[in-house]
Design a protein around this motif. Structure first.
Motif, PDB file in Angstrom:
ATOM      1  N   ALA A  21       0.814  -1.219   0.000  1.00  0.00           N
ATOM      2  CA  ALA A  21       0.000   0.000   0.000  1.00  0.00           C
ATOM      3  C   ALA A  21       0.844   1.264   0.000  1.00  0.00           C
ATOM      4  O   ALA A  21       0.392   2.321  -0.436  1.00  0.00           O
ATOM      5  N   GLU A  22       2.064   1.160   0.500  1.00  0.00           N
ATOM      6  CA  GLU A  22       2.929   2.327   0.604  1.00  0.00           C
ATOM      7  C   GLU A  22       3.830   2.523  -0.597  1.00  0.00           C
ATOM      8  O   GLU A  22       4.447   3.578  -0.736  1.00  0.00           O
ATOM      9  N   LYS A  23       3.934   1.537  -1.454  1.00  0.00           N
ATOM     10  CA  LYS A  23       4.877   1.636  -2.570  1.00  0.00           C
ATOM     11  C   LYS A  23       4.584   2.858  -3.431  1.00  0.00           C
ATOM     12  O   LYS A  23       3.451   3.065  -3.868  1.00  0.00           O
ATOM     13  N   PRO A  24       5.604   3.650  -3.706  1.00  0.00           N
ATOM     14  CA  PRO A  24       5.376   4.860  -4.493  1.00  0.00           C
ATOM     15  C   PRO A  24       5.278   4.565  -5.982  1.00  0.00           C
ATOM     16  O   PRO A  24       5.816   3.561  -6.471  1.00  0.00           O
ATOM     17  N   ASN A  25       4.601   5.429  -6.706  1.00  0.00           N
ATOM     18  CA  ASN A  25       4.790   5.461  -8.149  1.00  0.00           C
ATOM     19  C   ASN A  25       6.214   5.953  -8.397  1.00  0.00           C
ATOM     20  O   ASN A  25       6.759   6.732  -7.613  1.00  0.00           O
ATOM     21  N   ILE A  26       6.805   5.509  -9.489  1.00  0.00           N
ATOM     22  CA  ILE A  26       8.200   5.860  -9.783  1.00  0.00           C
ATOM     23  C   ILE A  26       8.305   6.309 -11.231  1.00  0.00           C
ATOM     24  O   ILE A  26       7.880   5.583 -12.143  1.00  0.00           O
TER      25      ILE A  26
END
Length: 477
Positions: A21-26
């Motif tokens: 849920a915390e993974k950023p867009n990159i």
């Protein structure tokens, strides 16, 4: 994930990976030939880059960031793999990335990201049958050109060839923004690579103010820098309109030093591994986690891969030897010095010309006529070559290599028929690399000479294919 098994030579990562849920867009954004000093925020007296300047005020700004090489293809390989480009067989411009390598796109794809590549490729084919095309090295979607392009370019969209109307840098950002917008509400975070064709010559693109820089000697170059500045501004604005900018990483840099020696940030310019050919502008924006600051510790494009791995799930169990390091401990103040040296090696062999529009136009015409590809030789160019390079009779290797252990940087200029020449510089006291300290600083010279000799041997071992447990020929689809 890979077509061949890799010898596990894992790097260690110190930052706990984020939850799903915390993974950023990159989003990785790269200019083509912008030198360190070729932006407003780095002090250029003429070039206007208001969007880069604004981003710099809200980002981690790397004050001493290095491209993996002084030309484009090798640096792109370093971004994709976290490795010195020569390890991956990308020896110079136009060489192909070995499909045996593990790429950041493949890793993030396996970790639940939707992945896209937009713009210049130049580390492989854009024919979908090739194991070196974006679609076979981890990208779900791609709108890609072989090399630099400008007006009305010919490009490959997921293997379908077409000619687009407009300016290449604008079309590249159009596609990237559409991709992010399409997937922003989905279950998967987004990974997008945006590799501009500008400001590479022949400088046929123009900013929104074509009269700007009239009378300036490098007007075309400056125009294209302002154009990519406008496109970077578009991206940041759209991310805010979409409401996703806070947990989106935007990492901007250039692929090698600039075209104007006087503003390149050091000695020489593109094509040289003196500072002017490899020092580039770079900044990292991630509002959810990072505040604006300057980082003086040297970093490089090879660090992008391990940094993103650490943030999204930690090390890979079958990871070949990495040259890059996770930068988060340096950014967050947990370290004050990087753990390893940064190496460069150029002109081990020559580059290979890649005429993007010409080749893709012929591929498009063949595809439209239901004819065989006129470029079958480009499907597997050099990807199954595993040489047996070794030191020459004079004890050295060809080309110009350097190793940076701040503030010292040692160079070795190698030859096939005569002994290699070494140079040592203290970049803190001598940023223009004018005073060779090999005789004056003998203890440092001996230490650095031993280090660069060992590093070159390690790189050659990788180039010869010894990082791969399985070197069976790859044939593509």
């Amino acid at each position: 994930m890979k077509r061949s098994i890799l010898i596990p030579l894992c790097a260690l990562f110190s930052v706990a990976p984020l939850s799903a849920a915390e993974k950023p867009n990159i989003i990785l954004v790269m200019a083509d030939d912008q030198g360190y000093g070729d932006a407003g925020y780095t002090g250029h007296a003429v070039v206007q880059t208001p969007n880069m300047d604004a981003m710099a005020k809200e980002s981690v700004v790397f004050k001493r960031f290095y491209a993996g090489a002084p030309v484009c293809s090798p640096t792109r390989a370093s971004v994709m793999t976290g490795r010195t480009p020569m390890r991956t067989n990308v020896l110079n411009h136009g060489h192909y990335l070995r499909p045996h390598e593990m790429t950041i796109a493949e890793v993030l794809q396996s970790r639940g990201y939707v992945t896209g590549h937009f713009g210049k490729w130049h580390i492989g084919s854009v024919q979908k049958e090739s194991p070196t095309c974006p679609g076979q090295v981890g990208f779900d979607e791609w709108l890609t050109a072989l090399n630099f392009f400008d007006q009305n370019p010919y490009m490959s969209h997921n293997g379908r060839f077409k000619q687009l109307q407009g300016q290449g840098s604008v079309l590249t950002m159009d596609a990237a923004i559409d991709f992010v917008d399409k997937h922003r509400k989905g279950e998967k975070p987004v990974f997008a690579v945006v590799w501009f064709p500008a400001p590479h010559d022949p400088h046929k693109e123009l900013s929104s103010q074509p009269e700007r820089y009239a009378g300036e000697k490098h007007r075309g170059y400056f125009q294209e820098i302002s154009l990519i500045d406008e496109q970077l501004g578009r991206l940041r604005k759209e991310l805010r309109k979409m409401g996703i900018h806070k947990n989106t990483i935007v990492w901007y840099c250039s692929d090698n030093g600039g075209l104007v020696k006087e503003t390149s940030g050091g000695r020489e310019r593109k094509g040289s591994i003196y500072e002017g050919g490899i020092r580039v502008p770079a900044m990292l924006e991630w509002p959810a986690r990072l505040s604006s600051q300057g980082v003086a510790v040297p970093a490089s494009t090879s660090d992008i891969y391990p940094t993103l791995l650490a943030l999204t799930g930690g090390e890979e169990q079958q990871q070949p030897l990495l040259d890059g390091v996770d930068l988060m401990p340096l950014i967050e103040g947990k370290q004050s010095k990087r753990k390893n040296m940064i190496g460069f090696w150029h002109q081990f062999t020559g580059g290979q010309p890649t005429h993007s529009d010409r080749i893709i136009k012929q591929l498009m015409e063949a595809q439209q006529g239901d004819r065989a590809s006129p470029y079958p030789m480009r499907l597997l160019k050099n990807v199954n070559v595993f040489p047996a390079h070794q030191r020459g009779e004079n004890g050295g290797y060809p080309g110009h290599a350097a190793l940076l252990d701040w503030p010292y940087k040692i160079h070795v200029i190698g030859h096939r028929q005569k002994p290699s020449r070494y140079e040592l510089y203290d970049l803190e006291k001598d940023p223009m690399e004018t005073r060779n300290l090999m005789e004056e600083k003998k203890p440092e010279a001996a230490r650095m000479k031993k280090a660069i000799d060992a590093w070159q041997d390690s790189v050659i071992n990788s180039l010869n294919g010894n990082d791969y447990a399985d070197k069976k020929p790859i044939t593509g689809l």
